[in-house]
Write a protein that holds these residues in place. Structure first.
Motif, mmCIF file in Angstrom:
data_model
loop_
_atom_site.group_PDB
_atom_site.id
_atom_site.type_symbol
_atom_site.label_atom_id
_atom_site.label_comp_id
_atom_site.label_asym_id
_atom_site.label_seq_id
_atom_site.Cartn_x
_atom_site.Cartn_y
_atom_site.Cartn_z
ATOM 1 N N LEU A 85 5.896 78.802 9.992
ATOM 2 C CA LEU A 85 7.320 78.461 9.872
ATOM 3 C C LEU A 85 7.914 78.046 11.208
ATOM 4 C CD1 LEU A 85 9.201 80.920 7.480
ATOM 5 C CD2 LEU A 85 9.226 78.425 7.450
ATOM 6 N N ALA A 86 7.555 78.777 12.266
ATOM 7 C CA ALA A 86 8.103 78.466 13.597
ATOM 8 C C ALA A 86 7.703 77.066 14.028
ATOM 9 C CB ALA A 86 7.628 79.504 14.611
ATOM 10 N N GLU A 87 6.442 76.717 13.787
ATOM 11 C CA GLU A 87 5.970 75.374 14.155
ATOM 12 C C GLU A 87 6.638 74.302 13.299
ATOM 13 O OE1 GLU A 87 1.757 75.839 13.822
ATOM 14 O OE2 GLU A 87 1.688 77.273 15.497
ATOM 15 N N ALA A 88 6.876 74.636 12.017
ATOM 16 C CA ALA A 88 7.516 73.662 11.124
ATOM 17 C C ALA A 88 8.949 73.373 11.560
ATOM 18 C CB ALA A 88 7.489 74.178 9.687
ATOM 19 N N VAL A 89 9.717 74.414 11.858
ATOM 20 C CA VAL A 89 11.115 74.172 12.255
ATOM 21 C C VAL A 89 11.180 73.496 13.619
ATOM 22 C CG1 VAL A 89 12.043 76.043 10.838
ATOM 23 C CG2 VAL A 89 11.413 76.509 13.210
ATOM 24 N N ALA A 90 10.221 73.804 14.496
ATOM 25 C CA ALA A 90 10.199 73.180 15.822
ATOM 26 C C ALA A 90 9.877 71.701 15.746
ATOM 27 C CB ALA A 90 9.189 73.894 16.718
ATOM 28 N N SER A 91 9.191 71.285 14.669
ATOM 29 C CA SER A 91 8.778 69.886 14.532
ATOM 30 C C SER A 91 9.879 68.977 13.993
ATOM 31 C CB SER A 91 7.569 69.796 13.583
ATOM 32 O OG SER A 91 7.962 70.022 12.224
ATOM 33 N N LEU A 92 10.970 69.562 13.495
ATOM 34 C CA LEU A 92 12.029 68.764 12.871
ATOM 35 C C LEU A 92 12.857 68.023 13.921
ATOM 36 C CD1 LEU A 92 13.298 71.371 10.226
ATOM 37 C CD2 LEU A 92 11.748 69.442 9.828
ATOM 38 N N ASN A 107 13.751 86.006 11.879
ATOM 39 C CA ASN A 107 12.427 86.447 11.464
ATOM 40 C C ASN A 107 12.440 87.945 11.186
ATOM 41 O OD1 ASN A 107 9.672 85.326 11.145
ATOM 42 N ND2 ASN A 107 9.143 87.018 12.514
ATOM 43 N N GLY A 108 11.875 88.317 10.054
ATOM 44 C CA GLY A 108 11.759 89.726 9.730
ATOM 45 C C GLY A 108 10.921 90.458 10.767
ATOM 46 N N SER A 109 11.212 91.707 10.978
ATOM 47 C CA SER A 109 10.404 92.602 11.787
ATOM 48 C C SER A 109 10.727 94.000 11.282
ATOM 49 C CB SER A 109 10.692 92.439 13.282
ATOM 50 O OG SER A 109 9.773 93.203 14.051
ATOM 51 N N ALA A 110 10.289 95.037 11.991
ATOM 52 C CA ALA A 110 10.492 96.394 11.487
ATOM 53 C C ALA A 110 10.659 97.372 12.641
ATOM 54 C CB ALA A 110 9.308 96.809 10.622
ATOM 55 N N ALA A 139 6.906 79.042 18.940
ATOM 56 C CA ALA A 139 7.182 77.597 18.856
ATOM 57 C C ALA A 139 8.670 77.334 18.638
ATOM 58 C CB ALA A 139 6.357 76.971 17.729
ATOM 59 N N ALA A 140 9.314 78.163 17.818
ATOM 60 C CA ALA A 140 10.748 77.979 17.563
ATOM 61 C C ALA A 140 11.558 78.259 18.829
ATOM 62 C CB ALA A 140 11.196 78.902 16.433
ATOM 63 N N GLN A 141 11.185 79.317 19.535
ATOM 64 C CA GLN A 141 11.911 79.650 20.766
ATOM 65 C C GLN A 141 11.741 78.559 21.820
ATOM 66 O OE1 GLN A 141 11.898 83.940 21.977
ATOM 67 N NE2 GLN A 141 10.272 84.118 20.453
ATOM 68 N N GLU A 142 10.509 78.055 21.946
ATOM 69 C CA GLU A 142 10.249 76.996 22.929
ATOM 70 C C GLU A 142 11.008 75.720 22.606
ATOM 71 O OE1 GLU A 142 6.010 76.687 22.955
ATOM 72 O OE2 GLU A 142 5.759 78.765 23.643
ATOM 73 N N ALA A 143 11.295 75.501 21.312
ATOM 74 C CA ALA A 143 12.053 74.314 20.899
ATOM 75 C C ALA A 143 13.557 74.502 21.094
ATOM 76 C CB ALA A 143 11.747 73.989 19.436
ATOM 77 N N GLY A 186 17.477 69.456 7.097
ATOM 78 C CA GLY A 186 18.867 69.708 6.749
ATOM 79 C C GLY A 186 19.238 71.177 6.670
ATOM 80 N N CYS A 187 18.276 72.081 6.908
ATOM 81 C CA CYS A 187 18.584 73.516 6.852
ATOM 82 C C CYS A 187 19.327 73.946 8.113
ATOM 83 C CB CYS A 187 17.308 74.340 6.715
ATOM 84 S SG CYS A 187 16.590 74.274 5.058
ATOM 85 N N ALA A 188 20.429 74.649 7.920
ATOM 86 C CA ALA A 188 21.176 75.196 9.055
ATOM 87 C C ALA A 188 20.538 76.483 9.552
ATOM 88 C CB ALA A 188 22.621 75.458 8.648
ATOM 89 N N ALA A 189 19.837 77.181 8.660
ATOM 90 C CA ALA A 189 19.191 78.439 9.027
ATOM 91 C C ALA A 189 17.910 78.598 8.219
ATOM 92 C CB ALA A 189 20.119 79.615 8.760
ATOM 93 N N VAL A 190 16.919 79.240 8.830
ATOM 94 C CA VAL A 190 15.677 79.593 8.137
ATOM 95 C C VAL A 190 15.471 81.089 8.335
ATOM 96 C CG1 VAL A 190 13.171 79.309 8.082
ATOM 97 C CG2 VAL A 190 14.649 77.309 8.397
ATOM 98 N N VAL A 191 15.239 81.805 7.227
ATOM 99 C CA VAL A 191 15.043 83.259 7.267
ATOM 100 C C VAL A 191 13.654 83.573 6.732
ATOM 101 C CG1 VAL A 191 15.906 85.507 6.506
ATOM 102 C CG2 VAL A 191 17.517 83.615 6.883
ATOM 103 N N ASN A 192 12.854 84.256 7.524
ATOM 104 C CA ASN A 192 11.489 84.589 7.119
ATOM 105 C C ASN A 192 11.368 86.082 6.838
ATOM 106 O OD1 ASN A 192 8.726 84.669 6.668
ATOM 107 N ND2 ASN A 192 8.235 84.739 8.846
#
Length: 305
Positions: free
Chosen positions: A102-109, A118-121, A157-161, A66-72
């Motif tokens: 996280l990427a694999e988890a959201v891709a599995s939904l 996703n955080g980066s720098a 995984a998220a991008q591939e999904a 049910g999450c519309a967005a996931v922020v890591n």
């Protein structure tokens, strides 16, 4: 100027919600009526918490339904301690393994979120000297650039999904507590602050307010995916920032920390402080984002507010 802002009451998961940026983001989202789900490493104590263990690559994916967005934004503090080989491994694993989990988890939904931020720098770019760079620049050399490359690739995984995935490449966040400025403010207030090394290295800063606003803009803006630099539009040198600190705090800035002393005290981490990163937020600006505190003095005053 966003394409389609999330409606109030949207469910948004945040990993790293207890950190400097994550806690400010959670407050901002909650104040606008969104339901914030916090990922925690311990047993959940409230209905808005979901348990995960990033290094062990375990997560209760059902909690993300049910999450519309996931922020890591999770990861061991880069400036928390001296960079031993063991601590470098912890910095890497906390980010790369956690992101992959996280990427694999959201891709599995069955119904994945519409966006994964996703955080980066800006460490991605390495030492750029006086050369200004934006998102089109390649990675630099060294520990932080290689870390950022792996960190961003772990979203695969998220991008591939087919989930829109963005990397928020954040600069030095100006905040009263936490981050680089959490260490700088007490020194300058005590009158013992000053430039580091020769002071000619560029620091790409961003106010905490604009950092949170930029992440929310990325969430809402359908055209933003891939790397997005989150830095103020006018990077300054360490010498210029030191002078601004003196003006805002009304303190002398006569002290200098010689480069050899920084290297002795901080080891490999000194390279990040003495290195120059002149990073521009091209994609944010082109997508219509407006900075509330584009100048260093404004960012400093907002932090001390």
């Amino acid at each position: 100027m966003s394409d389609s802002p999330l409606p109030p009451g949207s469910r948004i998961a945040i990993a790293g919600a207890s950190g400097l940026i994550g806690s400010a983001l959670a407050r901002s989202l909650a104040s606008d009526g969104h339901e914030v789900v916090r990922l925690v490493r311990r047993a959940p104590r409230a209905k808005d918490e979901v348990q995960w263990d990033p290094e062990a690559q375990r997560i209760d994916a059902a909690g993300l339904i049910g999450c519309a967005a996931v922020v890591n934004l999770a990861g061991a503090g880069v400036a928390s301690r001296r960079w031993t080989e063991a601590y470098k491994r912890k910095i890497r694993d906390s980010r790369v393994l956690g992101t992959a989990t996280l990427a694999e988890a959201v891709a599995s939904l069955d119904e994945p979120p519409r966006v994964f931020v996703n955080g980066s720098a800006i460490g991605f770019y390495g030492d750029t000297g006086e050369r200004a760079v934006d998102e089109s620049a390649p990675p630099g050399d060294g520990f932080l650039p290689s870390l950022c490359v792996e960190w961003e690739e772990a979203t695969g995984a998220a991008q591939e999904a087919g989930i829109r995935t963005a990397f928020a490449r954040t600069g030095l966040v100006v905040a009263r507590k936490g981050g680089a400025w959490g260490k700088l403010f007490p020194l300058f207030k005590a009158g013992v602050g000053g430039r580091m090394g020769d002071g000619r290295q560029y620091w790409s800063f961003v106010s905490l307010h604009d950092e949170v606003a930029a992440i929310r803009h990325i969430i809402d803006t359908e055209t933003l995916s891939g790397p997005v630099n989150v830095t103020a539009p006018d990077p300054l040198t360490n010498r210029e920032i030191t002078e601004a600190m003196g003006r805002v705090l009304n303190r002398p800035t006569l002290f200098t920390t010689p480069a050899p002393l920084l290297r002795l005290a901080l080891g490999d981490m000194a390279g990040d402080i003495l290195g120059s990163q002149r990073v521009l937020p091209t994609r944010l600006v082109e997508s219509g984002f407006t900075f509330a505190f584009p100048s260093i003095e404004g960012a400093l005053r907002a932090a001390l507010g």
